[in-house]
Write an enzyme that holds these catalytic residues in place. Structure first.
Site: not given
Length: 177
Positions: A13-15
């Site tokens: 997902g979002c880093f």
């Protein structure tokens, strides 16, 4: 990186979420947000976010295996994202948010297969985490490094990243710096 450290490259997902969590882990010596797994050299956040490059948002971890094993890092990874949703983590949708482990060696690949098999007994749905050899990695722009630390009140950070951190703290208090 020194002789005692190894590298792990993970996408879930979002880093910003993964970075915030792994910055707290004892034995992780460096965390960096970036991109890998795509076809464009030196992609930008805007290109990756649009989903046109094939890259995944990832974190590049340097860790001391004398303090934390690759196996333990992967177990943590599987508790802070949903490895059963294909190309999606919550409202983040697209291949750039895929669950993926980019292994650096045959030993890391072996360990990753083992952890995925173990996690199959934990999750109620099939694990869809991609397992691939390391590919060219590109560091994300400076504004994406330590993002949560610098923007804790930004709405995504306050709602999504903070919740992941709280869950992590509850599950892995013994692993905190």
């Amino acid at each position: 990186m020194n002789a005692r450290t190894e590298v792990a490259l993970l996408g879930g997902g979002c880093f910003w979420c993964l970075e915030a969590v792994f910055l707290e882990v004892r034995g992780v010596t460096h965390v960096e947000s970036g991109y890998t797994g795509g076809t464009v050299a030196a992609p930008t956040y805007a290109q990756v976010r649009a989903g046109d490059t094939g890259h995944a948002e990832v974190v590049r971890l340097e860790f001391d295996p004398a303090i934390i094993s690759y196996h333990d890092l992967l177990e943590m990874f599987f508790t802070i994202h949903d490895p059963t949703t294909l190309n999606r983590q919550g409202n983040d949708v697209g291949t750039q948010y895929r669950s993926v482990i980019y292994f650096q060696s045959a030993e890391q690949e072996k360990v990753a297969h083992k952890v995925i098999a173990e996690m199959a007994n934990v999750w109620d749905a099939p694990i869809v985490t991609e397992l691939s050899p390391a590919q060219p990695y590109f560091k994300a722009e400076e504004e994406h490094q330590r993002y949560f630390e610098r923007h804790p009140l930004q709405s995504y950070c306050a709602c999504v990243v903070a919740a992941k951190l709280e869950k992590f703290y509850a599950m892995h208090a013994n692993r905190l710096k």
